[in-house]
Scaffold this motif. Sequence first.
Motif, PDB file in Angstrom:
ATOM      1  N   ASN A   5       0.830  -1.211   0.000  1.00  0.00           N
ATOM      2  CA  ASN A   5       0.000   0.000   0.000  1.00  0.00           C
ATOM      3  C   ASN A   5       0.860   1.254   0.000  1.00  0.00           C
ATOM      4  O   ASN A   5       0.551   2.240  -0.679  1.00  0.00           O
ATOM      5  N   ALA A   8       2.402   1.676  -3.499  1.00  0.00           N
ATOM      6  CA  ALA A   8       1.401   2.116  -4.484  1.00  0.00           C
ATOM      7  C   ALA A   8       1.075   3.592  -4.292  1.00  0.00           C
ATOM      8  O   ALA A   8       0.931   4.353  -5.258  1.00  0.00           O
ATOM      9  N   LEU A   9       0.952   4.002  -3.040  1.00  0.00           N
ATOM     10  CA  LEU A   9       0.646   5.402  -2.758  1.00  0.00           C
ATOM     11  C   LEU A   9       1.808   6.311  -3.153  1.00  0.00           C
ATOM     12  O   LEU A   9       1.600   7.432  -3.619  1.00  0.00           O
ATOM     13  N   LYS A  10       3.045   5.805  -2.998  1.00  0.00           N
ATOM     14  CA  LYS A  10       4.213   6.588  -3.407  1.00  0.00           C
ATOM     15  C   LYS A  10       4.190   6.864  -4.899  1.00  0.00           C
ATOM     16  O   LYS A  10       4.485   7.974  -5.343  1.00  0.00           O
ATOM     17  N   LYS A  11       3.791   5.855  -5.674  1.00  0.00           N
ATOM     18  CA  LYS A  11       3.716   6.036  -7.127  1.00  0.00           C
ATOM     19  C   LYS A  11       2.629   7.065  -7.488  1.00  0.00           C
ATOM     20  O   LYS A  11       2.784   7.854  -8.417  1.00  0.00           O
ATOM     21  N   GLU A  12       1.513   7.038  -6.735  1.00  0.00           N
ATOM     22  CA  GLU A  12       0.438   8.015  -6.989  1.00  0.00           C
ATOM     23  C   GLU A  12       0.926   9.434  -6.721  1.00  0.00           C
ATOM     24  O   GLU A  12       0.658  10.354  -7.493  1.00  0.00           O
ATOM     25  N   VAL A  13       1.630   9.604  -5.590  1.00  0.00           N
ATOM     26  CA  VAL A  13       2.138  10.933  -5.232  1.00  0.00           C
ATOM     27  C   VAL A  13       3.093  11.445  -6.287  1.00  0.00           C
ATOM     28  O   VAL A  13       3.040  12.620  -6.689  1.00  0.00           O
ATOM     29  N   ALA A  15       3.217  10.628  -9.435  1.00  0.00           N
ATOM     30  CA  ALA A  15       2.566  10.820 -10.734  1.00  0.00           C
ATOM     31  C   ALA A  15       1.543  11.960 -10.738  1.00  0.00           C
ATOM     32  O   ALA A  15       1.104  12.403 -11.807  1.00  0.00           O
ATOM     33  N   PHE A  16       1.134  12.411  -9.563  1.00  0.00           N
ATOM     34  CA  PHE A  16       0.090  13.452  -9.472  1.00  0.00           C
ATOM     35  C   PHE A  16       0.583  14.749 -10.099  1.00  0.00           C
ATOM     36  O   PHE A  16       1.645  15.255  -9.759  1.00  0.00           O
ATOM     37  N   GLN A  30      -6.035  15.278  -0.659  1.00  0.00           N
ATOM     38  CA  GLN A  30      -6.041  13.842  -0.942  1.00  0.00           C
ATOM     39  C   GLN A  30      -4.970  13.077  -0.173  1.00  0.00           C
ATOM     40  O   GLN A  30      -5.192  11.932   0.253  1.00  0.00           O
ATOM     41  N   TYR A  31      -3.807  13.705   0.084  1.00  0.00           N
ATOM     42  CA  TYR A  31      -2.700  12.975   0.682  1.00  0.00           C
ATOM     43  C   TYR A  31      -2.255  13.488   2.053  1.00  0.00           C
ATOM     44  O   TYR A  31      -1.782  12.693   2.883  1.00  0.00           O
TER      45      TYR A  31
END
Length: 341
Positions: A5, A8-13, A15-16, A30-31
């Motif tokens: 988790n 996955a969240l690191k990749k979202e941050v 890519a945002f 969101q974060y």
Amino acid sequence: MAYENIEALKKEVEAFEITNEATLEQFRQQYLSKKGAIPELMSKIKDIAPEERRNYGAAVNALKQLAEEKWRSHKERLEQLPEAVEPPIDLTLPPLTEPMGGVHPLSIVRRQIVQVLERMGFCQADGPEIEDDFHNFTGLNFPPDHPAREMQDTFFIERNPDILLRTHTSSVQIRVMKNNRPPMRMFSVGRVYRNEAISARAHCIFHQIEGFFIDKAVSFADLKQTLYHFAKELFGKETQIRLRPSYFPFTEPSAELDISCNICKGKGCNICKYSGWVEIGGAGMIHPNVLENCGIDPEEYTGFAFGMGLERITMLKYQIKDLRLFTENDWRFLEQFEGLF
């Protein structure tokens, strides 16, 4: 699973995309906010096995630092951007106009009446809407036991001495007569007040027109011809008038003024109750007591007076059947009179 988790969240941050103030705030909510994804991961540290908590906490903290650094750097970048410059105004474009309002029907008829009376040589006068007993009652020859002097018919503000909202514009007549000498040809228009239940035919606030003429040798014939000319000017050249005997404390003799119905042309309809005539006001020769109360010698001078309701005339001219429409501010009613004056 917990580490997956975080990754996955690191990749979202990473890519945002932050392009403006709105996306910057969305990123924070969101974060990083209290209800954001990263604080939620930190709240689950109690569910991690004791031997893994240190490594889990370090991983979440690193993710938090990554997100905070990204938010901070983009915030500084956006603050340094020049403000957006509005495009120049094209002066050749047509203007954006606001819709024009219309004149209230009472104002339309009031202006018409003022124009007619001024053409007939009458000058306009005005007076206060809060009056004393003399100007509203005593000076106009009202007897002490007249119903208008009772609380149920009149809005009294104080008693002994009596201060009240005027019940007619005839009070202006008394003020003019006391402060001027004949000859006098005056009229007044304004709000008056009666303690009445509001209905389709009555209201506690309405408007009245009062006119009078005082000079030597003024007769009832002068009054009749004045009213005849006034009616023709206001309602049309085919209009006829009728005077019926009546009683008013301030005139003697007194008469009710009727005009031929301008809807059916005197033939009879529901507006005139099939009589061919509609009442618009009252008139008469000014009572000698009224002249004496104002310091005018009734042996030397005579005069006539007339009065009528502005709402009554407006209802007749435009076939309006409910008096309350004048004060309800209903746009559907008022827009019908646009462009009439």
